[in-house]
Scaffold this active site. Sequence first.
Site, PDB file in Angstrom:
ATOM      1  N   ASP A 470      71.719  29.811  15.608  1.00 54.41           N
ATOM      2  CA  ASP A 470      71.700  30.878  14.612  1.00 54.41           C
ATOM      3  C   ASP A 470      71.350  30.311  13.245  1.00 54.41           C
ATOM      4  OD1 ASP A 470      72.340  33.649  13.700  1.00 54.41           O
ATOM      5  OD2 ASP A 470      73.841  32.547  12.543  1.00 54.41           O
ATOM      6  N   HIS A 473      66.752  27.875  10.548  1.00 58.06           N
ATOM      7  CA  HIS A 473      65.891  27.403   9.473  1.00 58.06           C
ATOM      8  C   HIS A 473      66.674  27.031   8.219  1.00 58.06           C
ATOM      9  CE1 HIS A 473      66.399  31.740   9.164  1.00 58.06           C
ATOM     10  NE2 HIS A 473      66.274  31.614   7.863  1.00 58.06           N
ATOM     11  N   ASP A 571      69.313  41.653  15.719  1.00 61.25           N
ATOM     12  CA  ASP A 571      69.719  41.850  14.331  1.00 61.25           C
ATOM     13  C   ASP A 571      68.651  42.561  13.511  1.00 61.25           C
ATOM     14  OD1 ASP A 571      67.955  39.770  14.479  1.00 61.25           O
ATOM     15  OD2 ASP A 571      69.174  38.333  13.369  1.00 61.25           O
TER      16      ASP A 571
END
Length: 1463
Positions: A470, A473, A571
């Site tokens: 999760d 980045h 999401d």
Amino acid sequence: MVQSATQSRALFLNDMERLERTLFRLEQGFELQFRLALDWMNPAGHDDSDQFCRLDLLVAGSYQYYFGCGEDEKVGSGYIVVDPVLTTYLAKCLGPLDQWPDRLRVAKETGYNMIHLTPLQPLGLSRSCYSLSDQLELNPDFSPPGRNYTWSDVGGLVERLRREWGVACITDVVYNHTASSSKWLRLHPECGFNLVNSPHLRAAWVLDRALWHLSGELADGRHAERGLPALILNQQHVNALRGVLWEEVFLRLRLWEFQQVNVEKAVEQFHKLLKQSNLPMDPQGRRFGTAVDMKSALQLFRPHSSSPSDLQECCGWFKKRLQELNSESYKEMAYHAEQATNCIVGTVVYERLAEDGPKLGPVTRKDPLVSRYFTFPFEEMTLDQEMTLLGHEEKARHIMAHNGWVAGDDPLHSFAEPGSQVYLRRELVCWGDSVKLRYGAGPQDCPYLWAHMRKYTEITAKHFHGVRLDNCHSTPLHVAEAMLAAARAIRPNLYVIAELFTGSELIDNVFVNRLGITSVVREALSAGSSQEQGRLVYRFGGQPVGSFVQPTLRPLVPCVAHALFLDVTHDNRCPIQLRSVYDSLPSSAIVSMACCATGSTRGYDELVPPSVMDEERLYACWTPRDPRTPQGRGPDPGEVDLQTGIVAAKLALNRLHRELVEQGFTQVYVDQVDEDIVAITRHCPSTHQSVVVVARTAFRDPHTHQYSLHAPPMFIPGQIEEVVLEARTVQRSGLDSFVKDRRSINGLVDFTVELQEHIQLKDSAVVRLADASDQGSPEFAQEIVFEKLSPGSVIVFRVSLDPGSQDMVGALRGHLAQFSPLYRTGALVDESPPVVIMSTLTLADMNVLLYRCDAEERAEGGGCYNVPSWVPLKYGGLQGIVSVMADVRPKNDLGHPLCDHLRQGDWLMDYVANRLLAQEGTLQEVGRWFQAMFDYLRHAPRYLVPCYFDAIVLGAYTTALDHVFRQMSRFVQSGSSLVKQLALGSVQMCGAGLFEALPPLSPGVADVPQRCVSLAAGLPHFSSGVFRCWGRDTFISLRGLLLLTGRHLEARNMILAFAGTLRYGLIPNLLGQGAAARYNSRDAVWWWLQCVQDYCTLVPRGTDILRCPVSRMYPTNTSQPQPAGAWDQPLHNVVHEALQRHMQGIQFLEHDAGPQTDRNMSSQGFHVEAGVDQDTGFVSGGNRYNCGTWMDKMGESEKARNKGVPATPRDGSAVEMVGLCKSTLRWLVTLHGEGLFPYATVTIRREGRDLSVPYAEWDRKIQENFERLFYVSPDPLSPGDAHPHLVHKRGIYKDSCGASSPWCDYQLRPNFTIAMVVAPELFTVEKAWEALGVAEEKLLGPLGMKTLDPDDMVYCGVYDNELDNDNFNLARGFNYHQGPEWVWPVGYFLRAKLYFAKKMGQETYENTVHMVKNVLSRHSVHLERSSWKGLPELTNENGQYCPFSCESQAWSLATILEVLYDL
């Protein structure tokens, strides 16, 4: 296509190549070979050019490699990622653990084989799925009253799903943040970015608190009188907000003071230091707390004296500079304030005014003006009271920065670390329920956090098959690397996925490389149009249709990250809201056709309208439908069955997706039929079956948007076998619209799909068959007319080749199976025997089959094939095609002009076959074979033509190479790939054209072919006509290209043919078939004599050649050309004559001297002189007007006034000629002693009488005088230098002795290394080794040797033959041999290094071998990449490409092959 052989990939290592942003993916079980490196394994056993380091890829993950050279440990590096051999559920919506199977069963029944669960840990106060309050505990919500489930129970369920359902489970790991309410965080505040360990955030926190208090003031209406009410409705309110922010917030806070210096205090301290006092500096991040480096200040600002006035003046200058710095800090902070204002206003406009925003309404303390960036675990207080917290360290350490994401930020650097102003500039999209974790550089910086997260990772890896990273980045790379290493220690085949928002595939590759990410999440919903959605399928899914068959060992090429292609991620907003309910089915169909992992989010298939991210209700359970349930009735709330949403269609699509994978449908083609219709083909390259999906998307609601009533027809190549499925989204009549259920997540019950599977085309309700059509070509296609392809519809066809094409392709595959077993699948005939006809081709035939450049082809009335809108092929033979395809094939570049040309017509097939059919003998048989193969191919669909054309040509090519090597020496047969590539230069350069290039041999010579092969000097410039054969080039090349490759007969014939042209004691430079020969080369005869020696030495019974008859074309200097057989004499007589003529002295005027022979040469230059210095024995000659050695550039520019001036006369005694002469004399003395050569002396006439000079005496003179006259001593006082003032390099050997321009003798050039190889006895070992060291330092380039010392005043390393200016040294390529790096001398340099290194001792020899191999590796790379498959004549300085050079030069190939022979 199933490939049973081990798959190998070769990665070529290049110096200084850093590939951290290049992605190389391999699969478990593959073999990786690192090539062109150091002392590694050598399968050939002959030389090291094929050495490689083998890595068997048995364990999945990410691996970094680096390599060194000599003392440099890391001169290049990169990463490889080894792949191991879904649908998303929100864990909080699954209910108690014992109810999970019923809810998860929906995924199984819908055809998914992997389930992704959001984190199973306790959630924070926000109930966000990714805000975890305790990473080590299982969420108690999963335990019903009376039960206390543990991680072991979860692991048991996961294993049961894998065992019974064949479904794997993965879950998230969240490393970047934790819930603000985490209890462990309160005990360990050092784990977050707080105001103590991150004082650089203090100004941002002050601003954050001020904005919070501003929200309260707005809520209380305290700014209404300034036009800023709590309810912001329009642009006027926004403008008022800007004013309030500046005046009431930024000016009041004076944030610039956090970056400024307390000038008065600093000046006072500076003044005291000037008087030798000492005061401590303030290390805290406080207002005016910016530190001044007083040590530097004292160095920069120095008083003239220690008087009070001078000290005061110095302090004044110091104060002025600090005030300037403070002013700059103010401007910088004002810039940050402006950006912060823009970000605040932008947030307010989106959240409160934008149509697509959440429309939060009035500003309240619950919905403040902007989100808070920092935790505030204290009671409410005034802003002034809050500011006092900065001085309370214990309290300040509990004020921590929230996490979030920053648009356009550099993901490789943390936005919370010092140097970032993200929090101050309000650029963070903040997650107010989470705290960003601060790991530091390693476990030593935050031991508790590292240990806590490692344990969390190990729990996850123990119980799940994979993880989703999760917020990957924004997670520090070194943290994720360490955690995944811990996970893989427990589960080596861990499946790792991540969703990256870096904005760059190159940066994506950094994360994939460093972390070993198996699949990067890609989302169809990110596409703004059907065209973009189709592009994503093509980009991330499989190879293009018609891709080339790849060998099992091939270069490792960069690739894109493997995708997990989702229709929607969990999401994101619901696609029903963003597009329309009708688009769910066609977009799912498009995703399912991608040749990669695919997936969805639970709720998508059930047509759940809002996003499920904020859900607290439970998922519905799988409930099989009661057969008595009336048709058309939807399922009850809390239940899911095949009538729910698009579940039935999704099941069919998922089954199809798995079938396509299992049956090898690895190729993809995407066709945009119109604005809304996308057709995607999945193709099996072995059976040539295809599955074609046609999907009509509905990005806009059909009820509100006018779609076209007619869809354009489609032509589908091949024969449609069946309609696999057809489905369309329909609205049920008589059902209520959506009503949100209180307990269960439910979808739109009034929508479902009409689905038919496995029907015949005639039974379709969507399409009908219009007609069979060939569209003007042999290709069979069926025209499909869409009658009811409404928006939201999908139809899937299974397509095969038509029967005629199936038979032809099957027969073709049967023939191709002789080249590769990969073609056995789909073949209709048994494997044919090998192409026997290839074994009967001579090497001269192979020259025609494989090579011949355009000039050679045109000499016989043809030419190389010209690809329209591109360029001509380099060769008329197969190598011309193979060189292009070698670049096209690994990349599957089906858009290449050559591939496009092949699809358009059969012209290239006709060229290949007809070119060979026009030949004689066995080559005609090869032409007929090609014609037969191409007749099969003409009946294949055009999209298959490039790949099968490549297979036919490549199969014939590799078979031909096998037979080439069988006709060569054992050195070649057992040699490495580099040896073989260089040996092919023999076939490339040696051909027998329609017109004889060599003069005819004596009738008394046995085994002479009808047409003798001649050796081209270089391609393409010196390949045909009178410019093909050069005496010097032929005999520099002959040892390497003919003798070492075992082509002894051709070598004999060339030696004898040139022997027949001996005239004046010389052989021709430019042969011109003998009759048009030009005798202006002083060195060619000595290279010829060296080759006679090499022939006698290397060929079994080689000395027999000395008795072979030679037909003398010119029995005397003035003879007219004589026919073969008219004047024969044995070769040993010709050899003797050449030496005797030199001892006598040679002087003549070239035949037909004048501009008709050479338009650039002056009249004096046509006078040729050669002879022997009677005192030294050195062969000498030439004059300042001609150039008789290989450095033979004659000036051509009238503008620069160098026309008729030789750039490098090299008159006198050229060093390599002296060495070649010495080599010949030594050999003849030995031969005579063995009774194999009848002459011991040469007899000359001097002053009217005969004088005999023994060969042994001549040999002795050279030996005695060579180093005395050629060696330049390192000692400046050495008495041996005739012209010490001309010496500018010492410890070397002169280039010549006795030149008309004495300074030319002392120029450093590579020619002395030739003498070292042919006559090493002339050199003292230590002196030779020192000279070679100088040559290596000054002359050695990447591929060749500089022809002149770069320190020389006339050096120029760039050759441009077209440049015509007034520069004497450059115009019209005058510097041809004055710096450019020629390749052939490097062979002699390396051979000399090897010879003398062995004399210097074992360690020196081993180091030299290492150096030689490194040099040769560059030649290997060039050969591999060259479309000519050759080594160039020369390069410009530092190995740069020279457009005026021959692309492949005979002597370049030959001398490098000789180095490998010496190794």
